[in-house]
Design a protein around this motif. Sequence first.
Motif: not given
Length: 322
Positions: A297-299, A291-292, A284-289, A60-62
């Motif tokens: 954490t990303l540069p 993902i935020a 696999v589920e992710h909430t918008p939060e 997801i970071a990618a």
Amino acid sequence: MPYETVIGLEVHVQVRTRTKMFCACPNHFGDEPNSNVCPVCLGYPGVLPVPNAEAVRKTIAAGLMLGCKINEFSKFDRKNYYYPDMPKNYQITQFDLPFCLGGAVPLAGKGYSGEPLPDKRIGITRIHLEEDVGKLNHFGKVSGVDFNRAGVPLMEIVSEPDMRSADEAYAYLTALKQVMQYAGISDCDMEKGQLRCDVNISVRPFVQKEFGTKIELKNLNSFRAVHRSILHEITRQTAAVSSGEKLRQETRGWNDPAGETYLMRTKENAHDYRYFPEPDMMPVEHTPEQIAVIRYTLPEVPWVRRERFVTSTASPRTTLTS
Ligand code: ADP
Ligand code: ZN
Ligand code: MG
């Protein structure tokens, strides 16, 4: 008649994690063959895969680094085929609901040949997460298989057919590798097979709207090999098409010492992979939060930073005082 080249890349990137994708074996290169294995990555019957949260997070970071849309609802699928490097006879991958969709890599600066690159963005179609397969080693008349790599988390980054030259493909790969390293997603060490690339390439007369017949180049183990094989294919395909030959869809390999591609197989013996949802794992589920939180954490993306620096140098507010 002048011809245009059309290129799309499929890039496999091993994700840097402590353990493998679906088991607790170390994700570590260079160990004694078949030392980092267990019933899960050896495909024993009756075992259950458990997805690696760090690999999912880094995929997801990618996607976030490349400006992709992240699917809040994603799942794993089985791709069925037989090959000795894959003991389960299916690979766990993602089919219709990958983690990331869309996105782009902008090109900038000069290309590998020194010519300036066009100011354009190379579209990303999708990024999905799958498991790597084992490694076959050939010793004269016998072959061995090392399963240390089997089950290592592997992202597949598929581009749109947006590249038009060997230089653009080289620049796209360089930018992609930089982003993956910068965000700590992968070391992308090509000597360790952590970044591997397949090239899809076709030619068409400039006046033609539809794409030409796609040829897939496999086993390219350096960016230089990608560049050289594309130049070779452009010459080969253009010569064939302009002499009236009708190309078939085929997969070709690259003979680096000879500087030529060679036929591996034609599309006629294409697989039917019988994809179906992996029944041993929940979607696999992710909430918008959630993902935020990953985004936080990303540069900063390298090309965003470049843009910011270039613009800000022109701004009086950033003038340095000594
Ligand atoms: P397949 O179904 O054979 O996997 P896809 O349409 O999924 O083909 O495309 C695979 C890759 O090939 C993508 O990177 C895409 O951009 C590229 N591609 C598709 N068609 C062409 C073409 N005619 N010429 C060059 N690259 C292409
Ligand atoms: Zn294992
Ligand atoms: Mg495809």
